[in-house]
Design an enzyme around this catalytic site. Structure first.
Site, PDB file in Angstrom:
ATOM      1  N   THR A  44      -5.111  12.040   5.887  1.00 42.01           N
ATOM      2  CA  THR A  44      -6.395  12.704   6.113  1.00 42.01           C
ATOM      3  C   THR A  44      -7.546  11.904   5.521  1.00 42.01           C
ATOM      4  O   THR A  44      -8.683  12.060   5.945  1.00 42.01           O
ATOM      5  CB  THR A  44      -6.390  14.108   5.480  1.00 42.01           C
ATOM      6  OG1 THR A  44      -5.832  13.993   4.164  1.00 42.01           O
ATOM      7  CG2 THR A  44      -5.564  15.082   6.286  1.00 42.01           C
ATOM      8  N   ASP A  45      -7.242  11.031   4.537  1.00 42.70           N
ATOM      9  CA  ASP A  45      -8.360  10.383   3.806  1.00 42.70           C
ATOM     10  C   ASP A  45      -9.208   9.497   4.702  1.00 42.70           C
ATOM     11  O   ASP A  45     -10.442   9.559   4.676  1.00 42.70           O
ATOM     12  CB  ASP A  45      -7.883   9.649   2.535  1.00 42.70           C
ATOM     13  CG  ASP A  45      -6.843   8.564   2.752  1.00 42.70           C
ATOM     14  OD1 ASP A  45      -6.343   8.391   3.893  1.00 42.70           O
ATOM     15  OD2 ASP A  45      -6.518   7.868   1.751  1.00 42.70           O
ATOM     16  N   GLY A  81       6.268   4.454  -2.783  1.00 42.63           N
ATOM     17  CA  GLY A  81       5.127   5.138  -2.188  1.00 42.63           C
ATOM     18  C   GLY A  81       4.313   5.900  -3.216  1.00 42.63           C
ATOM     19  O   GLY A  81       3.620   6.855  -2.880  1.00 42.63           O
ATOM     20  N   SER A 114       1.857   1.722  -6.227  1.00 42.49           N
ATOM     21  CA  SER A 114       1.855   0.600  -7.168  1.00 42.49           C
ATOM     22  C   SER A 114       0.766  -0.408  -6.801  1.00 42.49           C
ATOM     23  O   SER A 114       0.120  -0.976  -7.687  1.00 42.49           O
ATOM     24  CB  SER A 114       3.226  -0.079  -7.208  1.00 42.49           C
ATOM     25  OG  SER A 114       3.625  -0.448  -5.917  1.00 42.49           O
ATOM     26  N   SER A 115       0.511  -0.604  -5.506  1.00 42.25           N
ATOM     27  CA  SER A 115      -0.495  -1.609  -5.144  1.00 42.25           C
ATOM     28  C   SER A 115      -1.898  -1.143  -5.514  1.00 42.25           C
ATOM     29  O   SER A 115      -2.682  -1.911  -6.085  1.00 42.25           O
ATOM     30  CB  SER A 115      -0.405  -1.955  -3.658  1.00 42.25           C
ATOM     31  OG  SER A 115      -0.472  -0.803  -2.868  1.00 42.25           O
ATOM     32  N   GLU A 156      -7.751  -4.071  -0.486  1.00 40.28           N
ATOM     33  CA  GLU A 156      -6.525  -3.818   0.270  1.00 40.28           C
ATOM     34  C   GLU A 156      -6.797  -3.886   1.781  1.00 40.28           C
ATOM     35  O   GLU A 156      -5.999  -4.425   2.545  1.00 40.28           O
ATOM     36  CB  GLU A 156      -5.944  -2.453  -0.134  1.00 40.28           C
ATOM     37  CG  GLU A 156      -4.554  -2.238   0.398  1.00 40.28           C
ATOM     38  CD  GLU A 156      -3.657  -1.372  -0.492  1.00 40.28           C
ATOM     39  OE1 GLU A 156      -4.027  -1.106  -1.660  1.00 40.28           O
ATOM     40  OE2 GLU A 156      -2.599  -0.994  -0.020  1.00 40.28           O
ATOM     41  N   ASP A 158      -5.698   6.675  -2.862  1.00 44.51           N
ATOM     42  CA  ASP A 158      -4.867   6.131  -3.937  1.00 44.51           C
ATOM     43  C   ASP A 158      -5.727   5.485  -5.018  1.00 44.51           C
ATOM     44  O   ASP A 158      -5.500   5.664  -6.218  1.00 44.51           O
ATOM     45  CB  ASP A 158      -3.888   5.084  -3.375  1.00 44.51           C
ATOM     46  CG  ASP A 158      -3.033   5.639  -2.243  1.00 44.51           C
ATOM     47  OD1 ASP A 158      -3.017   6.867  -2.060  1.00 44.51           O
ATOM     48  OD2 ASP A 158      -2.405   4.831  -1.549  1.00 44.51           O
TER      49      ASP A 158
HETATM   50  C1  GLA Z   1      -1.323   5.409   1.850  1.00 44.71           C
HETATM   51  C2  GLA Z   1      -2.799   4.995   1.871  1.00 44.71           C
HETATM   52  C3  GLA Z   1      -3.704   6.184   1.579  1.00 44.71           C
HETATM   53  C4  GLA Z   1      -3.355   7.393   2.436  1.00 44.71           C
HETATM   54  C5  GLA Z   1      -1.859   7.646   2.422  1.00 44.71           C
HETATM   55  C6  GLA Z   1      -1.461   8.727   3.396  1.00 44.71           C
HETATM   56  O1  GLA Z   1      -0.929   5.764   0.557  1.00 44.71           O
HETATM   57  O2  GLA Z   1      -3.044   3.967   0.938  1.00 44.71           O
HETATM   58  O3  GLA Z   1      -5.054   5.803   1.732  1.00 44.71           O
HETATM   59  O4  GLA Z   1      -3.837   7.211   3.737  1.00 44.71           O
HETATM   60  O5  GLA Z   1      -1.103   6.500   2.722  1.00 44.71           O
HETATM   61  O6  GLA Z   1      -2.029   9.944   3.046  1.00 44.71           O
END
Ligand code: GLA
Length: 381
Positions: free
Chosen positions: A37-38, A127, A130-131, A163, A175
């Protein structure tokens, strides 16, 4: 309270001689709900967690950055700040460092030369970001060394650009922003359009459990960027700036104007935004039953409409849901195609759920299970 990882200081001294000027940390994250959604200007509900990346840093005056990764057997990458910064052909992890320096320079900041040693505790391929935590930690370290005094949200935006523009994963802001701005004891409802963050306390009787499926997220950038393109196509067909501005009635009315894939992707995003706002209310009320039901619906939507889960993850989620029952829930968290599952439940149930879980990773092992606390965002140690 985090402490400096013991091997970090030792590795810094061994490689560079002497000690660092500063050590910074930036946490990983778990997202309770609000997936993909971001980048649609929508809502997310993540917490910063205790696993993190640490960077020991010392200023250099020759305009060079040297960075070594203790977790990759001391592998090193170095580059000059006064020449075009390009990806490292042999050390892909270093591109988050190179990318951060490149976007900071492009934004006009006086990035100092530096010796950097990196160490971390975030399970790789889980998931749990870490990055993003590496980029945010490097940005925080360079800001401190250069006396730049960058605000957390600024570091987050720079890390997102690193990124997206340098590494090539066109991620959203979640993130990086939660890693930079997390608040201990709280999840943040982030409005990814305004970047307003509303802290929501984690109820004291709620446990946040993270189970690493052991399905490692490989080269997923292509899938991720494809999902993003489908969402942008759907928004264009709907005539809105972003899917945040659409509702289900608008989507149904425009069904003929888009392909079936874009329709399904958009339906996930529209319903997920609504679930995230509803989950925020449920969390505020301490209503774990409603929160769990929303998480279950989120997982189904990620599986069927967004097509980012895997059979092993679906099985892990189903088993957790059965063990937890109506007082909580579980769903895949993060970008998808592997990685971790997040579950919420009464604290009193957590030990039994962990003990009773029979799921085995593709390698046949018991999965890594973390019972996490919501932690503060990046900062100096
Ligand atoms: C990854 C991306 C985030 C977000 C998620 C899914 O972590 O880095 O920006 O889009 O996937 O919600």
């Amino acid at each position: 309270m985090t402490t400096i990882l013991p091997h970090l200081a030792a590795s810094f001294a061994e490689r560079f001689g002497g000690g660092p000027d500063c050590v910074v940390r930036a946490p990983g994250r778990v997202n309770l709900i609000g997936e993909h959604t971001d980048y649609n200007d929508g809502f997310v509900l993540p917490a910063a967690i205790s696993v993190e990346t640490q960077v020991a840093a010392r200023r250099r005056d020759d305009g060079m950055i040297r960075v070594m990764a203790t977790d990759f057997a001391g592998a090193e990458s170095q580059f000059a700040l006064d020449a075009p910064i390009t990806p490292d052909p042999v050390q892909p992890w270093a591109d988050y460092v190179r990318g951060m320096a490149a976007v900071m320079l492009a934004a006009g900041y006086a990035v100092p030369g530096a010796d950097l040693a990196v160490a971390g505790t975030i399970p790789r391929g889980s998931g749990l970001s870490s990055s993003a935590s590496l980029s945010v930690a490097v940005g925080t370290a360079l800001s401190a060394l250069g006396g730049l005094d960058l605000a957390p949200a600024t570091i987050a935006r720079l890390a997102q650009a690193a990124e997206g523009d340098f590494v090539g994963m066109k991620c959203g802001i979640m993130d990086q922003l939660i890693s930079a701005s997390g608040i201990a004891g709280h999840v943040l409802l982030i409005d990814c359009r305004s970047l307003d963050c509303t802290p929501v306390p984690v109820p004291p009787d709620m446990a946040i459990m993270i189970v690493h499926s052991g399905v490692t997220r490989g080269l997923v950038d292509g899938h991720y960027n494809a999902r993003r393109r489908s969402c942008e196509m759907a928004a264009a067909a709907l005539g809105v700036a972003a899917l945040r501005d659409a509702d289900l009635a608008m989507l149904d009315a425009a069904r003929a104007q888009m392909d079936a894939t874009s329709f399904a992707r958009a339906r996930h995003v529209i319903t997920e935004n609504a679930r995230t706002l509803a989950a925020t209310s449920a969390l505020t009320d301490g209503d774990l039953g409603t929160l769990g039901a929303l998480m279950a619906a989120s997982h189904v939507s990620m599986r069927d409409d967004f097509a980012i889960t895997t059979p092993a993850i679906d099985a892990l989620v189903a088993e957790l849901q059965a063990l937890i029952g109506p007082q909580g829930g579980a769903r895949m968290t993060g970008g998808g195609f592997g990685g971790a599952v997040v579950a919420v439940m009464p604290v009193a149930r957590a030990a039994a759920v962990a003990a009773d879980l029979t799921y085995r990773t593709p390698a046949g092992d018991s999965p890594d299970i973390l019972i996490e606390q919501a932690c503060a965002g990046a900062g100096l140690l």
